[in-house]
Design an enzyme around this catalytic site. Sequence first.
Site, PDB file in Angstrom:
ATOM      1  N   TYR A 283      -2.823  -0.875  10.366  1.00 51.73           N
ATOM      2  CA  TYR A 283      -2.141  -1.361   8.508  1.00 51.73           C
ATOM      3  C   TYR A 283      -1.274  -0.779   7.992  1.00 51.73           C
ATOM      4  CZ  TYR A 283      -3.980  -1.331   3.917  1.00 51.73           C
ATOM      5  OH  TYR A 283      -3.789  -1.300   2.506  1.00 51.73           O
TER       6      TYR A 283
ATOM      7  N   SER B 264       0.919  -0.962  -0.267  1.00 54.35           N
ATOM      8  CA  SER B 264       0.549   0.090  -0.152  1.00 54.35           C
ATOM      9  C   SER B 264       0.748   1.536   0.181  1.00 54.35           C
ATOM     10  CB  SER B 264      -0.817   0.119   1.365  1.00 54.35           C
ATOM     11  OG  SER B 264      -1.399   0.957   1.556  1.00 54.35           O
TER      12      SER B 264
END
Length: 265
Positions: free
Chosen positions: A149, A136
């Site tokens: 995350y 990401s």
Amino acid sequence: MSSKGTGGAENVVLVTGGGAGIGAGICRVLAGRGVHVAVNDLDADAAERTAEEIGGTAVPGDVVTDGEAILAGTLAIAGRLDGLVNNAGVIRRAPLSDLPDRDPTLDVNLRAVAGLSARCLRSLSESNGAIVNIASMAADVPQLGGGLYAASKAGLVAYTRQAAVEWGPLGVRVNAIGPGMIRTAMAEAVYADPVLHEKRRTLVPVGRIGRPEDIGTVVAFLLSTDAAYVSGQHLLVDGGLTQTLMAHFPQPSDAAPSPPASADA
């Protein structure tokens, strides 16, 4: 990637989390290029739907606990494995101060990737295959309120680099992709709002929100022999978004330049 392996058999690629969103987009692109896709998802029905759509094989299961069974189901297709795409992931939104002692984010986003990749290593080395980990842009830019995350994705990038070094001599390349803003069913509530959609779109230098297939085409490249000399990389696929930080800094107005310095100064 070529649709045929070295022995003439159809290439087989395992995609985790392939039942929806970015994972399904990856599956569609690979299948469109002649690859037989083993579609894994925790949601068995979603895996079956994607597999039926693309002519692949559903291999449902939990990447955290069912790695052996997922690999066995994949190898049952053609007795080979040419690529692994570690796409399955979760996000648990919470401030860092409110996290539980054991958060599943690291289990799914990092530990499961390491476990499944290690299990697949022998088969991938036999086919000179490749691994693509879906990280990401949060690996480089903290996602406030996203719990662990960002940390899990940063760890995944570090894992990618180490695996590339350790497994390169075995003939296995390992890379990662960092998606930017991608329009998926999970994010549809945001993009269905025309005001929010436009605010986000204008942040992206290329002028649009990404599609799952935008990630799929880059996955296909990294799995292919066209990327035979590419390993250990984290490739941001974000339309240039993460390069815009300086554009948000307040700047002096061009319409009112500073007066020239006095000769007496």
